[in-house]
Structure formats: structure tokens, C-alpha cells
Design a protein around this motif. Sequence first.
Motif, PDB file in Angstrom:
ATOM      1  N   SER A  31       0.838  -1.200   0.000  1.00  0.00           N
ATOM      2  CA  SER A  31       0.000   0.000   0.000  1.00  0.00           C
ATOM      3  C   SER A  31       0.875   1.252   0.000  1.00  0.00           C
ATOM      4  O   SER A  31       1.996   1.235   0.526  1.00  0.00           O
ATOM      5  CB  SER A  31      -0.896  -0.003   1.240  1.00  0.00           C
ATOM      6  N   GLU A  32       0.365   2.330  -0.568  1.00  0.00           N
ATOM      7  CA  GLU A  32       1.067   3.616  -0.491  1.00  0.00           C
ATOM      8  C   GLU A  32       1.110   4.114   0.948  1.00  0.00           C
ATOM      9  O   GLU A  32       1.945   4.942   1.301  1.00  0.00           O
ATOM     10  CB  GLU A  32       0.388   4.650  -1.393  1.00  0.00           C
ATOM     11  N   HIS A  33       0.233   3.585   1.794  1.00  0.00           N
ATOM     12  CA  HIS A  33       0.285   3.925   3.215  1.00  0.00           C
ATOM     13  C   HIS A  33       1.592   3.433   3.847  1.00  0.00           C
ATOM     14  O   HIS A  33       2.038   3.964   4.862  1.00  0.00           O
ATOM     15  CB  HIS A  33      -0.896   3.301   3.960  1.00  0.00           C
ATOM     16  N   PHE A  56      -4.244  13.724  -7.228  1.00  0.00           N
ATOM     17  CA  PHE A  56      -3.657  12.508  -6.680  1.00  0.00           C
ATOM     18  C   PHE A  56      -3.720  11.357  -7.684  1.00  0.00           C
ATOM     19  O   PHE A  56      -4.605  11.315  -8.546  1.00  0.00           O
ATOM     20  CB  PHE A  56      -4.382  12.120  -5.392  1.00  0.00           C
ATOM     21  N   SER A  57      -2.788  10.427  -7.547  1.00  0.00           N
ATOM     22  CA  SER A  57      -2.759   9.277  -8.446  1.00  0.00           C
ATOM     23  C   SER A  57      -3.977   8.386  -8.236  1.00  0.00           C
ATOM     24  O   SER A  57      -4.519   7.809  -9.181  1.00  0.00           O
ATOM     25  CB  SER A  57      -1.491   8.459  -8.211  1.00  0.00           C
ATOM     26  N   PHE A  91      -6.623   8.992  -0.631  1.00  0.00           N
ATOM     27  CA  PHE A  91      -5.796   9.712  -1.598  1.00  0.00           C
ATOM     28  C   PHE A  91      -4.380   9.136  -1.538  1.00  0.00           C
ATOM     29  O   PHE A  91      -3.859   8.909  -0.439  1.00  0.00           O
ATOM     30  CB  PHE A  91      -5.707  11.210  -1.272  1.00  0.00           C
ATOM     31  N   ASP A  92      -3.756   8.919  -2.696  1.00  0.00           N
ATOM     32  CA  ASP A  92      -2.342   8.552  -2.675  1.00  0.00           C
ATOM     33  C   ASP A  92      -1.640   9.065  -3.920  1.00  0.00           C
ATOM     34  O   ASP A  92      -2.282   9.544  -4.870  1.00  0.00           O
ATOM     35  CB  ASP A  92      -2.145   7.041  -2.480  1.00  0.00           C
ATOM     36  N   LEU A  93      -0.318   8.971  -3.887  1.00  0.00           N
ATOM     37  CA  LEU A  93       0.530   9.471  -4.978  1.00  0.00           C
ATOM     38  C   LEU A  93       1.364   8.348  -5.566  1.00  0.00           C
ATOM     39  O   LEU A  93       2.576   8.478  -5.747  1.00  0.00           O
ATOM     40  CB  LEU A  93       1.429  10.601  -4.473  1.00  0.00           C
ATOM     41  N   ASN A 131       2.674   7.739   1.849  1.00  0.00           N
ATOM     42  CA  ASN A 131       2.401   8.432   0.594  1.00  0.00           C
ATOM     43  C   ASN A 131       0.904   8.442   0.292  1.00  0.00           C
ATOM     44  O   ASN A 131       0.486   8.445  -0.862  1.00  0.00           O
ATOM     45  CB  ASN A 131       3.160   7.745  -0.547  1.00  0.00           C
ATOM     46  N   ALA A 132       0.114   8.435   1.358  1.00  0.00           N
ATOM     47  CA  ALA A 132      -1.345   8.393   1.230  1.00  0.00           C
ATOM     48  C   ALA A 132      -1.965   9.053   2.458  1.00  0.00           C
ATOM     49  O   ALA A 132      -1.307   9.260   3.474  1.00  0.00           O
ATOM     50  CB  ALA A 132      -1.822   6.953   1.102  1.00  0.00           C
TER      51      ALA A 132
END
Length: 248
Positions: free
Chosen positions: A168-170, A216-217, A234-236, A174-175
Motif C-alpha cells: 500500500s502507499e500507506h 492525486f494518483s 488519496f495517494d501518490l 504516501n497516502a
Amino acid sequence: MRIPNIIGPRLVRLARRLVWLAIIAFALLVLFAWLKPGRQDLPWTPLSLSEPIGMSTGRKIVKLSEDREECMALLESSGLEFTPAEPFGADQCRVEDAVRASSGQPLLPLAPASVAPSCPMAVGLLIWQAQVVQPAAQDILGSKVSRIENFGSYSCRRMYGRSEGSWSEHATANALDVSGFVLEDGRRVSVLGDWFGGDDKALFLRRVRDGACDLFSTTLSPDYNAAHQDHFHFDLANRGAMGWSACR
């Protein structure tokens, strides 16, 4: 003696070139009609925190992950009071560019303020808050947002908490998961309670979700699945040169 007929083929080649030139000219006209002055449409110009959101804004924010100094300089130029967090985590969950905004910051009023997203995520949230959230709140609800409630940024885990698969981006902060908003007049807007309400609060939530899709991505809402019924994700995520985004 026969003279070769070369006029016909030459005219055909010329006509083809003229057709291609016309197609290119039309494409350029469409492009320049779409590119609006002052908007961040051109990918090779520097990211601006104040210029209107454009086609390339999201990809520029993602690219900040490659240049920590540039990212930190952007945050400093914004006037945001923040503290770079000490590096934490290990391996796939190593985070070296997290930042924490000072409590009560009007530029990025996260609640709880202890959340520490990555620097690029903080930049994206700054732009989203200034150019999407606050204008939508004043236009639809007649009041500014004083707090953006969230479920956190960092969590060392794979996507959906699975034991295998993509991270995960987490995992790299990054989220951010946003659960609601508190207005200056005391009203609260909740993703869980107001998304399907059909009133101004629901309209506000949809507008800030749609605006996030330009930055955001990945932008996920209750429209995506039951796992997101109480928050926006939201994440990138860096998806390469094409920079495609997910918006639901």
C-alpha cells in the motif's frame, strides 16, 4: 520512346504530406485551445502552489518523491509551519521524507495534527485544501473549513491488509484517508454520514472528491466499494511516464 508518368505519383505524395500537415496543425490548435494561460498544463515547467490546477499538476507532485530538497523547499515557500519527521520504518515501509504540520495550521488543518504524510503528499494536500476544499466549502456551505479529519497516513501493510501482493502507499506515508471536515461555523461534514445525503453536504463531498482526482494518483470514495464507505483515500502512487490515475 515513352516518357515516364511521374507527375501523378508526385502529386499523390504532395497531397499526402499536405493532409498530414493539416492533421498536425489541427492537433496543435486543439492542444493550444486546451492549454490555458497560467494553468499547470505543461509538464516541463516547475510545480507552483498558487497557479491553477492543470493537466500536469498531479504528475509534478508525484515527481517530487525524486527530489526531497525541492519538495521541502516548496513546503517552506508555502508559509506552512511544519517539522520534518525523523526517518522511521524499515525495508518496504521505510519513510525518510515525512513531515508534520504544526497544530492549528490554517494552510493544512489536519486533525489529528500528529499525522505525518510524505512531503509530496503534504504538497498535494496543500494545493487540494487551497484550490478545491476551501472554495467548495465557501461556495456550497457558506463557511470555511477549519479542520480536515483523517484516519492517518502511515501504515506498514500491503494493499487491503493482505498477506501478499503489492504494498500500500500507506506503507511509505504516501497516502491519506480523509474521513470528514469541520467548518468554522461548527458544522461537521462526514463521508460516512453525508455522502448519500442528497443535500449540500453531499454536493460538497462530491466536489472535493472530484477535485482530488486532478491532483492525486488514486482517489477512492464510497462510490468505489464498502471498504471506503467512511473515508476518501488519496495517494501518490508513481505509475510511470503515462501517469494514469484512478478516480472513483
